[in-house]
Scaffold this motif. Sequence first.
Motif, PDB file in Angstrom:
ATOM      1  N   LEU A  16       0.836  -1.200   0.000  1.00 47.29           N
ATOM      2  CA  LEU A  16       0.000   0.000   0.000  1.00 47.29           C
ATOM      3  C   LEU A  16       0.868   1.246   0.000  1.00 47.29           C
ATOM      4  O   LEU A  16       0.603   2.216  -0.709  1.00 47.29           O
ATOM      5  N   GLY A  17       1.937   1.231   0.794  1.00 45.18           N
ATOM      6  CA  GLY A  17       2.854   2.359   0.860  1.00 45.18           C
ATOM      7  C   GLY A  17       4.011   2.202  -0.111  1.00 45.18           C
ATOM      8  O   GLY A  17       4.047   1.252  -0.906  1.00 45.18           O
ATOM      9  N   PRO A  18       4.971   3.128  -0.064  1.00 43.34           N
ATOM     10  CA  PRO A  18       6.117   3.085  -0.990  1.00 43.34           C
ATOM     11  C   PRO A  18       6.928   1.804  -0.860  1.00 43.34           C
ATOM     12  O   PRO A  18       6.978   1.186   0.200  1.00 43.34           O
ATOM     13  N   GLY A  19       7.560   1.429  -1.987  1.00 36.34           N
ATOM     14  CA  GLY A  19       8.450   0.282  -1.974  1.00 36.34           C
ATOM     15  C   GLY A  19       8.028  -0.843  -2.892  1.00 36.34           C
ATOM     16  O   GLY A  19       8.831  -1.726  -3.201  1.00 36.34           O
ATOM     17  N   ALA A  20       6.772  -0.816  -3.347  1.00 35.44           N
ATOM     18  CA  ALA A  20       6.279  -1.843  -4.267  1.00 35.44           C
ATOM     19  C   ALA A  20       6.124  -1.237  -5.659  1.00 35.44           C
ATOM     20  O   ALA A  20       6.043  -0.008  -5.808  1.00 35.44           O
ATOM     21  N   PRO A  21       6.077  -2.063  -6.715  1.00 34.74           N
ATOM     22  CA  PRO A  21       5.822  -1.546  -8.058  1.00 34.74           C
ATOM     23  C   PRO A  21       4.493  -0.792  -8.100  1.00 34.74           C
ATOM     24  O   PRO A  21       3.567  -1.109  -7.332  1.00 34.74           O
ATOM     25  N   PRO A  22       4.365   0.183  -8.992  1.00 37.61           N
ATOM     26  CA  PRO A  22       3.155   1.020  -9.007  1.00 37.61           C
ATOM     27  C   PRO A  22       1.859   0.246  -9.226  1.00 37.61           C
ATOM     28  O   PRO A  22       0.834   0.593  -8.634  1.00 37.61           O
ATOM     29  N   VAL A  23       1.889  -0.784 -10.054  1.00 36.06           N
ATOM     30  CA  VAL A  23       0.657  -1.540 -10.290  1.00 36.06           C
ATOM     31  C   VAL A  23       0.238  -2.269  -9.010  1.00 36.06           C
ATOM     32  O   VAL A  23      -0.947  -2.304  -8.663  1.00 36.06           O
ATOM     33  N   GLU A  24       1.200  -2.818  -8.292  1.00 36.52           N
ATOM     34  CA  GLU A  24       0.880  -3.485  -7.025  1.00 36.52           C
ATOM     35  C   GLU A  24       0.317  -2.482  -6.019  1.00 36.52           C
ATOM     36  O   GLU A  24      -0.591  -2.792  -5.251  1.00 36.52           O
ATOM     37  N   ARG A  25       0.880  -1.270  -6.023  1.00 31.63           N
ATOM     38  CA  ARG A  25       0.378  -0.243  -5.112  1.00 31.63           C
ATOM     39  C   ARG A  25      -1.044   0.176  -5.496  1.00 31.63           C
ATOM     40  O   ARG A  25      -1.882   0.418  -4.620  1.00 31.63           O
ATOM     41  N   GLY A  69      -6.727   0.436  -4.062  1.00 28.66           N
ATOM     42  CA  GLY A  69      -8.149   0.282  -4.342  1.00 28.66           C
ATOM     43  C   GLY A  69      -8.810  -0.745  -3.446  1.00 28.66           C
ATOM     44  O   GLY A  69      -9.933  -0.532  -2.961  1.00 28.66           O
ATOM     45  N   CYS A  70      -8.132  -1.866  -3.199  1.00 29.79           N
ATOM     46  CA  CYS A  70      -8.720  -2.901  -2.348  1.00 29.79           C
ATOM     47  C   CYS A  70      -8.908  -2.390  -0.924  1.00 29.79           C
ATOM     48  O   CYS A  70      -9.937  -2.655  -0.291  1.00 29.79           O
ATOM     49  N   GLN A  71      -7.922  -1.644  -0.417  1.00 31.79           N
ATOM     50  CA  GLN A  71      -8.063  -1.100   0.923  1.00 31.79           C
ATOM     51  C   GLN A  71      -9.163  -0.041   0.974  1.00 31.79           C
ATOM     52  O   GLN A  71      -9.923   0.038   1.941  1.00 31.79           O
ATOM     53  N   ALA A  72      -9.250   0.804  -0.064  1.00 24.42           N
ATOM     54  CA  ALA A  72     -10.309   1.812  -0.120  1.00 24.42           C
ATOM     55  C   ALA A  72     -11.687   1.149  -0.147  1.00 24.42           C
ATOM     56  O   ALA A  72     -12.626   1.616   0.510  1.00 24.42           O
ATOM     57  N   LEU A  73     -11.826   0.059  -0.886  1.00 24.97           N
ATOM     58  CA  LEU A  73     -13.091  -0.670  -0.935  1.00 24.97           C
ATOM     59  C   LEU A  73     -13.456  -1.221   0.440  1.00 24.97           C
ATOM     60  O   LEU A  73     -14.604  -1.098   0.889  1.00 24.97           O
ATOM     61  N   ARG A  74     -12.479  -1.809   1.126  1.00 29.53           N
ATOM     62  CA  ARG A  74     -12.749  -2.367   2.457  1.00 29.53           C
ATOM     63  C   ARG A  74     -13.151  -1.268   3.431  1.00 29.53           C
ATOM     64  O   ARG A  74     -14.111  -1.410   4.202  1.00 29.53           O
ATOM     65  N   SER A 130     -13.273  18.029  -2.947  1.00 31.88           N
ATOM     66  CA  SER A 130     -13.111  17.820  -1.513  1.00 31.88           C
ATOM     67  C   SER A 130     -11.706  17.315  -1.223  1.00 31.88           C
ATOM     68  O   SER A 130     -11.054  16.679  -2.072  1.00 31.88           O
ATOM     69  N   ALA A 131     -11.224  17.593  -0.023  1.00 28.09           N
ATOM     70  CA  ALA A 131      -9.859  17.241   0.339  1.00 28.09           C
ATOM     71  C   ALA A 131      -9.567  15.743   0.199  1.00 28.09           C
ATOM     72  O   ALA A 131      -8.557  15.368  -0.406  1.00 28.09           O
ATOM     73  N   PRO A 132     -10.397  14.849   0.719  1.00 26.09           N
ATOM     74  CA  PRO A 132     -10.078  13.422   0.581  1.00 26.09           C
ATOM     75  C   PRO A 132     -10.023  12.969  -0.878  1.00 26.09           C
ATOM     76  O   PRO A 132      -9.149  12.194  -1.256  1.00 26.09           O
ATOM     77  N   TYR A 133     -10.972  13.464  -1.692  1.00 30.66           N
ATOM     78  CA  TYR A 133     -10.986  13.066  -3.099  1.00 30.66           C
ATOM     79  C   TYR A 133      -9.710  13.534  -3.794  1.00 30.66           C
ATOM     80  O   TYR A 133      -9.092  12.788  -4.567  1.00 30.66           O
ATOM     81  N   ARG A 134      -9.297  14.768  -3.527  1.00 31.76           N
ATOM     82  CA  ARG A 134      -8.113  15.314  -4.186  1.00 31.76           C
ATOM     83  C   ARG A 134      -6.862  14.525  -3.844  1.00 31.76           C
ATOM     84  O   ARG A 134      -6.031  14.238  -4.704  1.00 31.76           O
ATOM     85  N   VAL A 135      -6.710  14.157  -2.567  1.00 29.88           N
ATOM     86  CA  VAL A 135      -5.529  13.387  -2.171  1.00 29.88           C
ATOM     87  C   VAL A 135      -5.533  12.023  -2.848  1.00 29.88           C
ATOM     88  O   VAL A 135      -4.522  11.575  -3.398  1.00 29.88           O
ATOM     89  N   ARG A 136      -6.683  11.352  -2.838  1.00 27.66           N
ATOM     90  CA  ARG A 136      -6.763  10.042  -3.479  1.00 27.66           C
ATOM     91  C   ARG A 136      -6.508  10.146  -4.984  1.00 27.66           C
ATOM     92  O   ARG A 136      -5.785   9.346  -5.567  1.00 27.66           O
ATOM     93  N   PHE A 137      -7.122  11.151  -5.605  1.00 23.81           N
ATOM     94  CA  PHE A 137      -6.964  11.336  -7.049  1.00 23.81           C
ATOM     95  C   PHE A 137      -5.504  11.584  -7.421  1.00 23.81           C
ATOM     96  O   PHE A 137      -4.972  10.984  -8.361  1.00 23.81           O
ATOM     97  N   MET A 138      -4.824  12.470  -6.696  1.00 25.99           N
ATOM     98  CA  MET A 138      -3.421  12.766  -6.983  1.00 25.99           C
ATOM     99  C   MET A 138      -2.554  11.527  -6.803  1.00 25.99           C
ATOM    100  O   MET A 138      -1.599  11.295  -7.551  1.00 25.99           O
ATOM    101  N   HIS A 139      -2.886  10.723  -5.796  1.00 30.34           N
ATOM    102  CA  HIS A 139      -2.115   9.507  -5.558  1.00 30.34           C
ATOM    103  C   HIS A 139      -2.281   8.529  -6.722  1.00 30.34           C
ATOM    104  O   HIS A 139      -1.292   7.948  -7.196  1.00 30.34           O
ATOM    105  N   VAL A 140      -3.500   8.354  -7.182  1.00 26.68           N
ATOM    106  CA  VAL A 140      -3.738   7.455  -8.315  1.00 26.68           C
ATOM    107  C   VAL A 140      -3.033   7.976  -9.564  1.00 26.68           C
ATOM    108  O   VAL A 140      -2.419   7.201 -10.316  1.00 26.68           O
ATOM    109  N   CYS A 141      -3.100   9.281  -9.803  1.00 26.00           N
ATOM    110  CA  CYS A 141      -2.392   9.864 -10.949  1.00 26.00           C
ATOM    111  C   CYS A 141      -0.893   9.587 -10.870  1.00 26.00           C
ATOM    112  O   CYS A 141      -0.256   9.215 -11.863  1.00 26.00           O
ATOM    113  N   MET A 142      -0.326   9.782  -9.688  1.00 19.32           N
ATOM    114  CA  MET A 142       1.103   9.556  -9.509  1.00 19.32           C
ATOM    115  C   MET A 142       1.475   8.118  -9.844  1.00 19.32           C
ATOM    116  O   MET A 142       2.441   7.855 -10.580  1.00 19.32           O
TER     117      MET A 142
END
Length: 220
Positions: free
Chosen positions: A107-116, A121-126, A148-160
């Motif tokens: 979920l955090g840094p250190g894994a390939p981007p596709v794995e992240r 998404g799986c954690q967000a769903l849970r 909204s703040a939560p949406y923006r953070v999630r969106f930027m993370h997915v874009c990254m």
Amino acid sequence: MSQPSPPFPGRPESFDEPVLMQLTAPEDTPLRADAARNRARLLEAAARLVEEQGVARLTMEGVACAAAVGKGTVFRRFGDRTGLLMALLDHTEKSFQDAFISGPAPLGPGAPPVERLHAFGCQALRLTAERLDLYLAAEPEVTRRFASAPYRVRFMHVCMLLRQTNPGPDTDVELVAQILMGYLDPALIGHLTRQRGMAAERLEAGWRDLVNRSVGPPPA
């Protein structure tokens, strides 16, 4: 090909690792250690009540009783029920943000981007399924939903993460990210789990499949 517009007009955005953002206004002064502990205790009590009884039955009096404090303490800390709900969602979101920004892989840094992306998404769903009533109750009106703040953070993370997969030059990362974010919409999750009776495992498998289709096959 023309450059895509900034994701949030009026404010330049980068797709570096996002920073924590909160829903509620920051405290004017830092909380004393005992006050911070009391606030955390109140939020934990509120979260338990939401899980046990649902958002509709959450009251300031109930939280005070569950936390073994006076009702006035809850009102002084959160103002009213709306303030309590926003603080509770803020508490939930900050824990999730901390996990995907600086927590352990995948979920955090250190894994390939596709794995992240899979883990994100799986954690967000849970998380959304576990606290669906809270997310639905705190959903911003349609004109503010995507800013909204939560949406923006999630969106930027997915874009990254999408950019880190090295997409083709014609890939519109922002639009792909919006499609992925749509899969995580609380209203859709509520419909699929409650009205359609879909299991969490099916939704998570669908998320991984959508990510894989969005990023394309790995380079040869």
